[in-house]
Design an enzyme around this catalytic site. Structure first.
Site, PDB file in Angstrom:
ATOM      1  N   PHE A 146      50.118  50.172  26.227  1.00 38.81           N
ATOM      2  CA  PHE A 146      50.086  48.854  25.566  1.00 38.81           C
ATOM      3  C   PHE A 146      51.417  48.510  24.902  1.00 38.81           C
TER       4      PHE A 146
ATOM      5  N   PHE B  12      43.410  37.915  30.359  1.00 37.78           N
ATOM      6  CA  PHE B  12      43.460  36.480  30.095  1.00 37.78           C
ATOM      7  C   PHE B  12      43.686  36.313  28.581  1.00 37.78           C
ATOM      8  N   ASN B  13      42.886  35.606  27.829  1.00 35.63           N
ATOM      9  CA  ASN B  13      43.242  35.378  26.406  1.00 35.63           C
ATOM     10  C   ASN B  13      42.344  36.179  25.480  1.00 35.63           C
TER      11      ASN B  13
ATOM     12  N   GLY C  75      54.644  47.219  23.570  1.00 33.76           N
ATOM     13  CA  GLY C  75      55.540  46.175  24.050  1.00 33.76           C
ATOM     14  C   GLY C  75      55.607  45.063  23.025  1.00 33.76           C
ATOM     15  N   LEU C  76      56.638  44.251  23.157  1.00 34.62           N
ATOM     16  CA  LEU C  76      56.744  43.051  22.328  1.00 34.62           C
ATOM     17  C   LEU C  76      56.078  41.914  23.078  1.00 34.62           C
ATOM     18  N   LYS C  77      55.451  40.973  22.337  1.00 36.31           N
ATOM     19  CA  LYS C  77      54.607  40.002  23.044  1.00 36.31           C
ATOM     20  C   LYS C  77      54.742  38.555  22.572  1.00 36.31           C
TER      21      LYS C  77
ATOM     22  N   TYR D 133      59.307  37.021  28.105  1.00 32.15           N
ATOM     23  CA  TYR D 133      58.156  37.910  27.920  1.00 32.15           C
ATOM     24  C   TYR D 133      57.352  38.014  29.228  1.00 32.15           C
TER      25      TYR D 133
ATOM     26  N   ARG E 288      41.530  27.657  28.592  1.00 32.87           N
ATOM     27  CA  ARG E 288      41.875  29.068  28.803  1.00 32.87           C
ATOM     28  C   ARG E 288      40.599  29.887  28.920  1.00 32.87           C
TER      29      ARG E 288
ATOM     30  N   SER F 145      49.326  40.680  32.327  1.00 35.67           N
ATOM     31  CA  SER F 145      48.883  39.420  31.737  1.00 35.67           C
ATOM     32  C   SER F 145      48.709  38.365  32.818  1.00 35.67           C
TER      33      SER F 145
ATOM     34  N   LYS G 124      56.497  41.333  32.084  1.00 38.08           N
ATOM     35  CA  LYS G 124      55.219  41.782  32.666  1.00 38.08           C
ATOM     36  C   LYS G 124      55.308  41.790  34.185  1.00 38.08           C
TER      37      LYS G 124
ATOM     38  N   ASN H 122      63.173  46.507  25.204  1.00 41.63           N
ATOM     39  CA  ASN H 122      61.980  47.175  24.668  1.00 41.63           C
ATOM     40  C   ASN H 122      60.921  47.357  25.765  1.00 41.63           C
TER      41      ASN H 122
HETATM   42  P1  NAD Z   1      50.309  44.279  19.512  1.00 41.23           P
HETATM   43  O1  NAD Z   1      51.672  43.811  19.128  1.00 41.23           O
HETATM   44  O2  NAD Z   1      49.223  44.163  18.506  1.00 41.23           O
HETATM   45  O3  NAD Z   1      50.382  45.787  20.014  1.00 41.23           O
HETATM   46  C1  NAD Z   1      51.520  46.345  20.628  1.00 41.23           C
HETATM   47  C2  NAD Z   1      51.852  47.639  19.914  1.00 41.23           C
HETATM   48  O4  NAD Z   1      53.002  48.235  20.542  1.00 41.23           O
HETATM   49  C3  NAD Z   1      52.194  47.432  18.436  1.00 41.23           C
HETATM   50  O5  NAD Z   1      51.407  48.303  17.651  1.00 41.23           O
HETATM   51  C4  NAD Z   1      53.679  47.782  18.339  1.00 41.23           C
HETATM   52  O6  NAD Z   1      54.010  48.356  17.106  1.00 41.23           O
HETATM   53  C5  NAD Z   1      53.846  48.747  19.513  1.00 41.23           C
HETATM   54  N1  NAD Z   1      55.198  48.810  20.091  1.00 41.23           N
HETATM   55  C6  NAD Z   1      55.986  47.789  20.466  1.00 41.23           C
HETATM   56  N2  NAD Z   1      57.141  48.248  20.982  1.00 41.23           N
HETATM   57  C7  NAD Z   1      57.069  49.612  20.929  1.00 41.23           C
HETATM   58  C8  NAD Z   1      57.957  50.656  21.287  1.00 41.23           C
HETATM   59  N3  NAD Z   1      59.168  50.402  21.799  1.00 41.23           N
HETATM   60  N4  NAD Z   1      57.561  51.934  21.108  1.00 41.23           N
HETATM   61  C9  NAD Z   1      56.356  52.211  20.563  1.00 41.23           C
HETATM   62  N5  NAD Z   1      55.475  51.268  20.192  1.00 41.23           N
HETATM   63  C10 NAD Z   1      55.836  49.965  20.362  1.00 41.23           C
HETATM   64  O7  NAD Z   1      49.925  43.498  20.854  1.00 41.23           O
HETATM   65  P2  NAD Z   1      48.524  43.432  21.611  1.00 41.23           P
HETATM   66  O8  NAD Z   1      48.038  42.031  21.531  1.00 41.23           O
HETATM   67  O9  NAD Z   1      47.641  44.539  21.213  1.00 41.23           O
HETATM   68  O10 NAD Z   1      49.036  43.650  23.102  1.00 41.23           O
HETATM   69  C11 NAD Z   1      49.035  44.917  23.711  1.00 41.23           C
HETATM   70  C12 NAD Z   1      49.666  44.798  25.089  1.00 41.23           C
HETATM   71  O11 NAD Z   1      48.919  43.857  25.854  1.00 41.23           O
HETATM   72  C13 NAD Z   1      51.099  44.294  25.068  1.00 41.23           C
HETATM   73  O12 NAD Z   1      51.828  44.956  26.068  1.00 41.23           O
HETATM   74  C14 NAD Z   1      50.949  42.824  25.394  1.00 41.23           C
HETATM   75  O13 NAD Z   1      52.097  42.308  26.004  1.00 41.23           O
HETATM   76  C15 NAD Z   1      49.778  42.858  26.363  1.00 41.23           C
HETATM   77  N6  NAD Z   1      49.056  41.584  26.447  1.00 41.23           N
HETATM   78  C16 NAD Z   1      48.612  40.987  25.293  1.00 41.23           C
HETATM   79  C17 NAD Z   1      47.942  39.778  25.367  1.00 41.23           C
HETATM   80  C18 NAD Z   1      47.490  39.068  24.118  1.00 41.23           C
HETATM   81  O14 NAD Z   1      47.262  37.857  24.176  1.00 41.23           O
HETATM   82  N7  NAD Z   1      47.331  39.746  22.982  1.00 41.23           N
HETATM   83  C19 NAD Z   1      47.692  39.196  26.616  1.00 41.23           C
HETATM   84  C20 NAD Z   1      48.143  39.831  27.760  1.00 41.23           C
HETATM   85  C21 NAD Z   1      48.825  41.043  27.663  1.00 41.23           C
HETATM   86  C1  WQD Z   2      45.841  28.724  23.923  1.00 42.43           C
HETATM   87  C2  WQD Z   2      45.647  27.218  23.944  1.00 42.43           C
HETATM   88  C3  WQD Z   2      47.660  25.991  23.459  1.00 42.43           C
HETATM   89  C4  WQD Z   2      48.015  27.349  19.289  1.00 42.43           C
HETATM   90  C5  WQD Z   2      49.625  33.186  25.330  1.00 42.43           C
HETATM   91  C6  WQD Z   2      50.750  33.754  26.155  1.00 42.43           C
HETATM   92  C7  WQD Z   2      50.206  34.607  27.252  1.00 42.43           C
HETATM   93  C8  WQD Z   2      49.222  35.647  26.733  1.00 42.43           C
HETATM   94  C9  WQD Z   2      48.226  35.098  25.779  1.00 42.43           C
HETATM   95  C10 WQD Z   2      50.286  37.751  26.538  1.00 42.43           C
HETATM   96  C11 WQD Z   2      46.798  26.473  24.627  1.00 42.43           C
HETATM   97  C12 WQD Z   2      46.628  25.769  22.378  1.00 42.43           C
HETATM   98  C13 WQD Z   2      47.590  27.155  20.592  1.00 42.43           C
HETATM   99  C14 WQD Z   2      47.957  26.267  18.380  1.00 42.43           C
HETATM  100  C15 WQD Z   2      47.033  24.895  20.123  1.00 42.43           C
HETATM  101  N1  WQD Z   2      49.880  36.698  26.020  1.00 42.43           N
HETATM  102  N2  WQD Z   2      47.105  25.949  21.005  1.00 42.43           N
HETATM  103  N3  WQD Z   2      47.462  25.076  18.833  1.00 42.43           N
HETATM  104  O1  WQD Z   2      49.450  30.066  25.566  1.00 42.43           O
HETATM  105  O2  WQD Z   2      47.276  30.558  26.779  1.00 42.43           O
HETATM  106  O3  WQD Z   2      48.789  32.410  26.174  1.00 42.43           O
HETATM  107  O4  WQD Z   2      48.858  34.273  24.791  1.00 42.43           O
HETATM  108  O5  WQD Z   2      50.417  38.056  27.669  1.00 42.43           O
HETATM  109  O6  WQD Z   2      51.309  35.183  27.891  1.00 42.43           O
HETATM  110  O7  WQD Z   2      51.502  32.689  26.696  1.00 42.43           O
HETATM  111  O8  WQD Z   2      47.535  31.284  24.393  1.00 42.43           O
HETATM  112  O9  WQD Z   2      46.497  31.170  22.173  1.00 42.43           O
HETATM  113  O10 WQD Z   2      48.924  30.480  22.423  1.00 42.43           O
HETATM  114  O11 WQD Z   2      47.129  29.027  23.391  1.00 42.43           O
HETATM  115  O12 WQD Z   2      46.618  23.781  20.485  1.00 42.43           O
HETATM  116  O13 WQD Z   2      48.353  26.364  17.195  1.00 42.43           O
HETATM  117  O14 WQD Z   2      45.640  26.745  22.591  1.00 42.43           O
HETATM  118  O15 WQD Z   2      48.394  24.829  23.731  1.00 42.43           O
HETATM  119  O16 WQD Z   2      46.226  25.366  25.292  1.00 42.43           O
HETATM  120  P1  WQD Z   2      48.301  30.950  25.781  1.00 42.43           P
HETATM  121  P2  WQD Z   2      47.547  30.537  22.999  1.00 42.43           P
END
Ligand code: NAD
Ligand code: WQD
Length: 338
Positions: free
Chosen positions: A80, A178-179, A82-84, A149, A231, A124, A153, A99
Site C-alpha cells: 500500500f 474505485f472510491n 505510496g503518496l496519493k 499520481y 463514482r 486504482s 499507478k 517515492n
Molecule cells: P494512506 O496515505 O492512508 O496510506 C499510505 C501509507 O503509506 C501511509 O501510512 C504512509 O505513511 C505510507 N508511506 C508512504 N510512502 C511511504 C514510503 N516511502 N515508505 C513507507 N511507507 C510509506 O493512503 P490509502 O488511502 O490507505 O492508500 C493506500 C494505497 O492505495 C496507496 O498506494 C494509494 O495510492 C492506493 N489507492 C488509494 C485510493 C484512495 O482513494 N484512498 C484509491 C486507489 C488507490
Molecule cells: C469524488 C466526486 C468530485 C470533493 C480520487 C482520485 C483517484 C482515487 C480516488 C487514488 C467527484 C466530487 C469531491 C469535493 C466534490 N485515488 N467532489 N467536492 O476524484 O473520483 O478520485 O480519489 O487512486 O485517483 O482522483 O474522488 O472523492 O476526490 O471526488 O464535489 O470537495 O466528488 O468532483 O465528482 P475522485 P473524490
C-alpha cells in the site's frame, strides 16, 4: 501466511491488517508514518486482540527491506505504501515518481533477492483515465492519466507485468480500487487526511462535525442523472476483505492477475449528500462550484471478475458507508490526536 504490509498504518492498510489478523495471518507493518500515525497499531490491537509487528521505515531504504526479508520468510507482500494526493503530485511530480516508483522498484528488488515473489499491489481506477466505457471491466483499455499520481499507478502496473513475464516465479495481483470510503464499524480506525480534504467523503464528514462550513460541489453540468459527478464508492472493509481473498491467487504459476474492486453501483455527489443526511440525521450545507480540473462524468466498475475468480463481492451498502464514516469522524474529530 506471513505477510509484510507496506503502508499498513494508512487508511486502507490498517483496515486490511485488521482483516488479515482476524483470519489468523501473521502481519508485519512497514510504514514511514509520512501520512499516518503510530497509534493506529494500538487501535488495531484493541480491535483484534493481536498486535501486529511494526517497523518504522521507508520502502526507498534497501537496507531496511533486506533486513526484514533476511529476518523473516514472508509468504507475500501487500503493497500500500505510496503518496496519493492528486493535486500535490501535479506540483511535485518528482517526489511522487521517486517515492512511488523508485520505492516500488526497490521493494521488488529486495523481494526477488530474498525469494519472496508474491505481491498484491494497490492500483486504482485512475489507470483507466477517461474510461472508454462504463461499467468498466478489466478489459477496458488503460487511458491517459491526468496527473503524475495516476501515472505512478499505471507505470507500476507495467513494471509488475514485465517482471511476471521475465520470471515465472513471480505472482502479482493488481487491485484497481474505485472510491474507498467508510471506516471500521468500531469507529476506532478510519481515514485521517492532513489539512483540508481533497476527497468527497472526508470533506462531508468534516462539514458534519463542524470543522468546515459547507461542501463545495464541483460542477452540476456533467452528463449524469443530476449533473454532478458519479463514482463507485466502496466500503473500506469490503476492500480490505478483497485483499485477503486475493491472497489465494498468489500460487505458483498464477503470474499476473488484475481485478477491479468496486460495487458496480454509481452514486452522484448529491446522492452522497442525501444518503449521508439520511444515514446520520446531520444536514450537509453545500454550494455548487465550478468543475475541478481533471474530473470525469462517471466512473463505476464491473466487479464480476473478482466475484468469479476470488469469490469476493462488496457487501456493504451506501448507508452503511456513510454511517461508518460518520462514526469514525464523530468519535475522533481530530483523528488520532484525541
Ligand atoms: P494512506 O496515505 O492512508 O496510506 C499510505 C501509507 O503509506 C501511509 O501510512 C504512509 O505513511 C505510507 N508511506 C508512504 N510512502 C511511504 C514510503 N516511502 N515508505 C513507507 N511507507 C510509506 O493512503 P490509502 O488511502 O490507505 O492508500 C493506500 C494505497 O492505495 C496507496 O498506494 C494509494 O495510492 C492506493 N489507492 C488509494 C485510493 C484512495 O482513494 N484512498 C484509491 C486507489 C488507490
Ligand atoms: C469524488 C466526486 C468530485 C470533493 C480520487 C482520485 C483517484 C482515487 C480516488 C487514488 C467527484 C466530487 C469531491 C469535493 C466534490 N485515488 N467532489 N467536492 O476524484 O473520483 O478520485 O480519489 O487512486 O485517483 O482522483 O474522488 O472523492 O476526490 O471526488 O464535489 O470537495 O466528488 O468532483 O465528482 P475522485 P473524490
Amino acid at each position: 501466511m506471513k505477510i509484510l504490509v507496506t503502508g499498513g498504518t494508512g487508511y486502507i492498510g490498517s483496515h486490511t491488517v485488521v482483516e488479515l489478523l482476524t483470519e489468523g495471518h501473521e502481519v508485519t507493518i512497514l510504514d514511514n508514518l509520512s501520512n499516518s500515525d503510530k497509534r493506529v497499531v494500538d487501535r488495531i490491537e484493541a480491535i483484534t486482540g493481536v498486535r501486529p509487528d511494526f517497523e518504522e521505515g521507508d520502502i526507498r531504504n534497501k537496507d531496511t527491506l533486506d533486513k526484514l526479508f533476511s529476518d523473516t520468510a514472508y509468504d507475500a507482500v501487500i503493497h500500500f505504501a505510496g503518496l496519493k494526493a492528486v493535486g500535490e503530485s501535479v506540483q511535485k511530480p518528482l517526489m511522487y515518481y521517486e517515492n512511488n516508483i523508485a520505492g516500488t522498484v526497490n521493494l521488488l528488488k529486495s523481494m526477488g533477492e530474498h525469494g519472496c515473489k508474491n505481491i498484491i499491489f494497490s492500483s486504482s481506477a485512475t489507470v483507466y483515465g477517461t474510461p472508454a466505457f462504463v461499467p468498466i471491466t478489466e478489459e477496458c483499455p488503460k487511458g491517459t492519466c491526468t496527473n503524475p499520481y495516476g501515472w505512478t499507478k499505471s507505470m507500476i502496473e507495467q513494471i509488475m507485468t514485465d517482471l511476471c513475464i521475465s520470471d515465472k516465479e513471480w505472482n502479482a495481483v493488481l487491485l484497481r480500487y474505485f472510491n474507498p470510503i467508510g471506516a471500521h464499524e468500531s469507529g476506532m480506525i478510519g481515514e485521517n487526511p492532513n489539512g483540508i480534504p481533497n476527497n468527497l467523503m472526508p470533506y462531508v464528514t468534516q462539514v458534519a462535525v463542524g470543522r468546515l462550513k459547507e461542501l463545495g460541489v464541483f460542477g452540476n453540468d456533467y452528463n449524469t442523472h443530476d449533473g454532478t459527478g458519479v463514482r463507485d464508492y466502496i466500503h473500506v472493509v469490503d476492500l480490505a476483505i478483497g485483499h485477503v481473498k486475493a491472497l489465494s491467487k498468489l500460487k505458483a504459476g498464477s503470474g499476473l492477475s488484475v481485478y477491479n474492486l468496486g460495487t458496480g453501483q454509481g452514486y452522484s455527489v448529491l446522492d452522497i449528500v442525501k444518503n449521508f443526511e439520511e444515514a446520520t440525521g446531520v444536514k450537509i450545507p453545500y454550494v455548487i462550484k465550478p468543475r475541478r480540473a481533471g474530473d470525469i462524468d462517471e466512473c463505476y466498475a464491473d466487479p464480476s471478475k473478482a466475484e468469479k475468480e476470488l469469490g469476493w463481492k462488496a457487501e456493504r451498502g451506501i448507508k452503511e458507508m456513510c454511517a461508518d464514516s460518520w462514526r469514525w469522524q464523530k468519535n475522533n474529530p481530530n483523528g488520532y490526536d484525541d
